[in-house]
Design a protein around this motif. Sequence first.
Motif, PDB file in Angstrom:
ATOM      1  N   VAL A  55      28.226  33.879 -28.813  1.00  0.00           N
ATOM      2  CA  VAL A  55      26.985  33.570 -29.537  1.00  0.00           C
ATOM      3  C   VAL A  55      26.981  34.300 -30.877  1.00  0.00           C
ATOM      4  O   VAL A  55      27.795  35.186 -31.107  1.00  0.00           O
ATOM      5  CB  VAL A  55      25.723  34.018 -28.727  1.00  0.00           C
ATOM      6  N   GLU A  56      26.022  33.913 -31.741  1.00  0.00           N
ATOM      7  CA  GLU A  56      25.951  34.553 -33.046  1.00  0.00           C
ATOM      8  C   GLU A  56      25.283  35.923 -32.894  1.00  0.00           C
ATOM      9  O   GLU A  56      24.054  36.053 -32.899  1.00  0.00           O
ATOM     10  CB  GLU A  56      25.120  33.679 -33.994  1.00  0.00           C
ATOM     11  N   THR A  57      26.111  36.929 -32.675  1.00  0.00           N
ATOM     12  CA  THR A  57      25.592  38.285 -32.510  1.00  0.00           C
ATOM     13  C   THR A  57      26.637  39.260 -33.033  1.00  0.00           C
ATOM     14  O   THR A  57      27.696  38.842 -33.516  1.00  0.00           O
ATOM     15  CB  THR A  57      25.257  38.574 -31.028  1.00  0.00           C
ATOM     16  N   ALA A  77      11.743  42.252  -9.042  1.00  0.00           N
ATOM     17  CA  ALA A  77      12.572  42.256 -10.255  1.00  0.00           C
ATOM     18  C   ALA A  77      13.145  43.662 -10.519  1.00  0.00           C
ATOM     19  O   ALA A  77      13.631  44.300  -9.588  1.00  0.00           O
ATOM     20  CB  ALA A  77      11.777  41.706 -11.429  1.00  0.00           C
ATOM     21  N   CYS A  78      13.043  44.127 -11.761  1.00  0.00           N
ATOM     22  CA  CYS A  78      13.681  45.402 -12.103  1.00  0.00           C
ATOM     23  C   CYS A  78      13.027  46.593 -11.409  1.00  0.00           C
ATOM     24  O   CYS A  78      13.582  47.690 -11.395  1.00  0.00           O
ATOM     25  CB  CYS A  78      13.663  45.625 -13.608  1.00  0.00           C
ATOM     26  N   SER A  79      11.832  46.398 -10.845  1.00  0.00           N
ATOM     27  CA  SER A  79      11.161  47.491 -10.122  1.00  0.00           C
ATOM     28  C   SER A  79      11.566  47.506  -8.649  1.00  0.00           C
ATOM     29  O   SER A  79      11.094  48.355  -7.876  1.00  0.00           O
ATOM     30  CB  SER A  79       9.638  47.342 -10.220  1.00  0.00           C
ATOM     31  N   ASP A 101      22.122  31.680 -25.108  1.00  0.00           N
ATOM     32  CA  ASP A 101      20.893  32.280 -25.645  1.00  0.00           C
ATOM     33  C   ASP A 101      21.134  33.745 -26.003  1.00  0.00           C
ATOM     34  O   ASP A 101      21.146  34.620 -25.128  1.00  0.00           O
ATOM     35  CB  ASP A 101      19.769  32.151 -24.599  1.00  0.00           C
ATOM     36  N   ARG A 102      21.290  34.005 -27.300  1.00  0.00           N
ATOM     37  CA  ARG A 102      21.622  35.384 -27.712  1.00  0.00           C
ATOM     38  C   ARG A 102      20.485  36.363 -27.451  1.00  0.00           C
ATOM     39  O   ARG A 102      20.698  37.574 -27.404  1.00  0.00           O
ATOM     40  CB  ARG A 102      22.020  35.411 -29.192  1.00  0.00           C
ATOM     41  N   ASN A 103      19.249  35.829 -27.322  1.00  0.00           N
ATOM     42  CA  ASN A 103      18.109  36.714 -27.051  1.00  0.00           C
ATOM     43  C   ASN A 103      18.212  37.405 -25.700  1.00  0.00           C
ATOM     44  O   ASN A 103      17.638  38.471 -25.496  1.00  0.00           O
ATOM     45  CB  ASN A 103      16.794  35.922 -27.097  1.00  0.00           C
ATOM     46  N   THR A 104      18.893  36.768 -24.748  1.00  0.00           N
ATOM     47  CA  THR A 104      18.948  37.349 -23.394  1.00  0.00           C
ATOM     48  C   THR A 104      20.370  37.683 -22.916  1.00  0.00           C
ATOM     49  O   THR A 104      20.555  38.652 -22.182  1.00  0.00           O
ATOM     50  CB  THR A 104      18.318  36.387 -22.361  1.00  0.00           C
ATOM     51  N   ARG A 121      14.178  33.717 -18.659  1.00  0.00           N
ATOM     52  CA  ARG A 121      13.524  33.647 -19.974  1.00  0.00           C
ATOM     53  C   ARG A 121      12.732  34.922 -20.213  1.00  0.00           C
ATOM     54  O   ARG A 121      12.108  35.428 -19.285  1.00  0.00           O
ATOM     55  CB  ARG A 121      12.525  32.498 -20.012  1.00  0.00           C
ATOM     56  N   MET A 122      12.731  35.382 -21.458  1.00  0.00           N
ATOM     57  CA  MET A 122      11.970  36.620 -21.721  1.00  0.00           C
ATOM     58  C   MET A 122      11.388  36.620 -23.125  1.00  0.00           C
ATOM     59  O   MET A 122      12.055  36.238 -24.087  1.00  0.00           O
ATOM     60  CB  MET A 122      12.881  37.849 -21.551  1.00  0.00           C
ATOM     61  N   ASP A 123      10.123  37.036 -23.211  1.00  0.00           N
ATOM     62  CA  ASP A 123       9.523  37.368 -24.496  1.00  0.00           C
ATOM     63  C   ASP A 123       9.820  38.854 -24.705  1.00  0.00           C
ATOM     64  O   ASP A 123       9.117  39.723 -24.193  1.00  0.00           O
ATOM     65  CB  ASP A 123       8.010  37.090 -24.447  1.00  0.00           C
ATOM     66  N   GLY A 124      10.903  39.119 -25.416  1.00  0.00           N
ATOM     67  CA  GLY A 124      11.428  40.490 -25.519  1.00  0.00           C
ATOM     68  C   GLY A 124      10.434  41.489 -26.089  1.00  0.00           C
ATOM     69  O   GLY A 124      10.246  42.576 -25.538  1.00  0.00           O
ATOM     70  N   LYS A 125       9.778  41.099 -27.187  1.00  0.00           N
ATOM     71  CA  LYS A 125       8.872  42.043 -27.875  1.00  0.00           C
ATOM     72  C   LYS A 125       7.709  42.452 -26.982  1.00  0.00           C
ATOM     73  O   LYS A 125       7.379  43.634 -26.877  1.00  0.00           O
ATOM     74  CB  LYS A 125       8.325  41.390 -29.147  1.00  0.00           C
ATOM     75  N   GLU A 126       7.043  41.457 -26.353  1.00  0.00           N
ATOM     76  CA  GLU A 126       5.889  41.754 -25.494  1.00  0.00           C
ATOM     77  C   GLU A 126       6.325  42.547 -24.261  1.00  0.00           C
ATOM     78  O   GLU A 126       5.629  43.462 -23.807  1.00  0.00           O
ATOM     79  CB  GLU A 126       5.196  40.454 -25.063  1.00  0.00           C
TER      80      GLU A 126
HETATM   81  O1  UT7 Z   1      14.197  44.590 -17.344  1.00  0.00           O
HETATM   82  C1  UT7 Z   1      12.882  44.235 -17.665  1.00  0.00           C
HETATM   83  C2  UT7 Z   1      12.511  44.900 -18.853  1.00  0.00           C
HETATM   84  N1  UT7 Z   1      13.211  44.352 -19.987  1.00  0.00           N
HETATM   85  C3  UT7 Z   1      12.947  44.855 -21.128  1.00  0.00           C
HETATM   86  O2  UT7 Z   1      12.189  45.775 -21.128  1.00  0.00           O
HETATM   87  C4  UT7 Z   1      13.515  44.268 -22.362  1.00  0.00           C
HETATM   88  C5  UT7 Z   1      12.486  44.417 -23.443  1.00  0.00           C
HETATM   89  N2  UT7 Z   1      12.829  43.905 -24.771  1.00  0.00           N
HETATM   90  C6  UT7 Z   1      13.838  44.390 -25.510  1.00  0.00           C
HETATM   91  O3  UT7 Z   1      14.629  45.192 -25.067  1.00  0.00           O
HETATM   92  C7  UT7 Z   1      13.906  43.954 -26.949  1.00  0.00           C
HETATM   93  O4  UT7 Z   1      12.728  43.276 -27.279  1.00  0.00           O
HETATM   94  C8  UT7 Z   1      15.126  43.038 -27.273  1.00  0.00           C
HETATM   95  C9  UT7 Z   1      16.396  43.869 -27.243  1.00  0.00           C
HETATM   96  C10 UT7 Z   1      15.213  41.910 -26.283  1.00  0.00           C
HETATM   97  C11 UT7 Z   1      14.978  42.484 -28.684  1.00  0.00           C
HETATM   98  O5  UT7 Z   1      14.787  43.518 -29.618  1.00  0.00           O
HETATM   99  P1  UT7 Z   1      13.650  43.365 -30.744  1.00  0.00           P
HETATM  100  O6  UT7 Z   1      13.740  44.533 -31.617  1.00  0.00           O
HETATM  101  O7  UT7 Z   1      12.356  43.176 -29.991  1.00  0.00           O
HETATM  102  O8  UT7 Z   1      14.131  42.102 -31.510  1.00  0.00           O
HETATM  103  P2  UT7 Z   1      13.318  40.737 -31.774  1.00  0.00           P
HETATM  104  O9  UT7 Z   1      13.099  40.001 -30.520  1.00  0.00           O
HETATM  105  O10 UT7 Z   1      12.165  41.070 -32.628  1.00  0.00           O
HETATM  106  O11 UT7 Z   1      14.347  39.936 -32.639  1.00  0.00           O
HETATM  107  C12 UT7 Z   1      14.644  40.357 -33.939  1.00  0.00           C
HETATM  108  C13 UT7 Z   1      15.634  39.392 -34.531  1.00  0.00           C
HETATM  109  C14 UT7 Z   1      15.262  37.916 -34.386  1.00  0.00           C
HETATM  110  O12 UT7 Z   1      15.618  37.284 -35.566  1.00  0.00           O
HETATM  111  P3  UT7 Z   1      14.487  36.830 -36.631  1.00  0.00           P
HETATM  112  O13 UT7 Z   1      13.589  35.904 -35.872  1.00  0.00           O
HETATM  113  O14 UT7 Z   1      13.827  38.121 -37.017  1.00  0.00           O
HETATM  114  O15 UT7 Z   1      15.280  36.192 -37.712  1.00  0.00           O
HETATM  115  C15 UT7 Z   1      16.180  37.464 -33.275  1.00  0.00           C
HETATM  116  O16 UT7 Z   1      16.501  36.094 -33.388  1.00  0.00           O
HETATM  117  O17 UT7 Z   1      16.909  39.558 -33.909  1.00  0.00           O
HETATM  118  C16 UT7 Z   1      17.399  38.292 -33.528  1.00  0.00           C
HETATM  119  N3  UT7 Z   1      18.226  38.448 -32.342  1.00  0.00           N
HETATM  120  C17 UT7 Z   1      19.534  38.721 -32.405  1.00  0.00           C
HETATM  121  N4  UT7 Z   1      20.372  38.899 -33.422  1.00  0.00           N
HETATM  122  C18 UT7 Z   1      21.657  39.179 -33.154  1.00  0.00           C
HETATM  123  C19 UT7 Z   1      17.837  38.384 -31.041  1.00  0.00           C
HETATM  124  N5  UT7 Z   1      18.897  38.590 -30.242  1.00  0.00           N
HETATM  125  C20 UT7 Z   1      19.959  38.806 -31.072  1.00  0.00           C
HETATM  126  C21 UT7 Z   1      21.316  39.078 -30.852  1.00  0.00           C
HETATM  127  N6  UT7 Z   1      22.135  39.271 -31.893  1.00  0.00           N
HETATM  128  N7  UT7 Z   1      21.822  39.190 -29.591  1.00  0.00           N
END
Ligand code: UT7
Length: 344
Positions: free
Chosen positions: A45-47, A130-132, A169-172, A233-238
């Motif tokens: 993926v693009e990462t 889940a993770c708990s 899905d690079r987000n997850t 699926r995950m809303d990472g920020k929230e």
């Molecule tokens: O186990 C249950 C608990 N899980 C967690 O607690 C996970 C909680 N969330 C997180 O750890 C973080 O929110 C993430 C690591 C998932 C994401 O970090 P973030 O600082 O919240 O990044 P973001 O979602 O705000 O994304 C920032 C940018 C986005 O680009 P734009 O929209 O700003 O242009 C994403 O598309 O980073 C982009 N992005 C990536 N870029 C490169 C998202 N994933 C990647 C990736 N590589 N893998």
Amino acid sequence: MTTTAKKFKNPRAKHDFKGRSCSIVAVGSYVPEKVLTNGDLEKLVETSDEWITSRTGIKERRIAAKDQFTSDLATQAALRAMERGGIKPEQIDLIILATITPDMPFPSTACLVQHKIGAHRAAAFDIEAACSGFIYALEIGQQFIMSRTYDTVLVIGAEKLSSIINWKDRNTCVLFGDGAGAAILQNRPQSHGLLTACMGADGAKAELLCMPGGGSRCPATPESLSAGLHYLRMDGKETFKNAVGAMCTAAQEALRRCELDITQIKCFIPHQANQRIIDAVGERLNVKPEQVFMNLQKYGNTSAASVAIALDEAVQSGRVQRGDLILMVVFGAGLTWGAAVIEW
Ligand code: UT7
């Protein structure tokens, strides 16, 4: 009783448990051989290694083989714990397995593990938090021991998360890995053990982290498959924001129940999801860096297995010695959270 044990309150003592105590007699863990590095993901993926490392702290994760399932990972972890504790399969009364990636919807993965380890006397069931999950399972296991229902309980957290990841899905896909951890609980009066465990949940935020397909709401169909509903699926920020708040609250509650101060904790083992979450929680709780145990750089987020693997590694590496106090804190889908204080 150790010197440390005299300095804190055991919340179980106020109940009428009369000589019962839940001791963690042995732990074990297992991770699959295959390593998937950030560099490998750059080809999928693009990462970039730079993005993953700076946003999460993860460098690599383990991926189970095609013919290796959650029950296989769990079995390996359980056998290691049994060997270390000198526990024979026929001694085990109950198996509780926490997972969101069971081998199949039913029967339970715990039943499959029961057969694989030859624990033919044991009752067996799965739990899903889940993770708990590992902290939930520890607390449930402890209740069976304190109530005199069982004397030996095998608790496992095990996941093959790679089976529910959308590798496009690079987000997850950069976040998760496979593995398992196990603990054997026994009644050992006047011994060290699990002092308290607290659990919490908020189903109003279920959509933040879920797998929508495959259940009664959305059974598998060609349409559900092509819509990608069978992937995590995950809303990472929230999720991130909720994780920090809930983990701090759970940790404080567990410490309060034992009348402990964070400075008395030798080893702080948080859910291994994101280094930034761990740093934020650590800062709010005034945890010193040398108290924190972290292995997410090697395994990523292994959900229910996360703190179970970390506990085993903390013990085997000598970071934790008998008599030390451990604080474990978890957070995951549900939403769910929890914390446990252990006198090792
Ligand atoms: O186990 C249950 C608990 N899980 C967690 O607690 C996970 C909680 N969330 C997180 O750890 C973080 O929110 C993430 C690591 C998932 C994401 O970090 P973030 O600082 O919240 O990044 P973001 O979602 O705000 O994304 C920032 C940018 C986005 O680009 P734009 O929209 O700003 O242009 C994403 O598309 O980073 C982009 N992005 C990536 N870029 C490169 C998202 N994933 C990647 C990736 N590589 N893998």
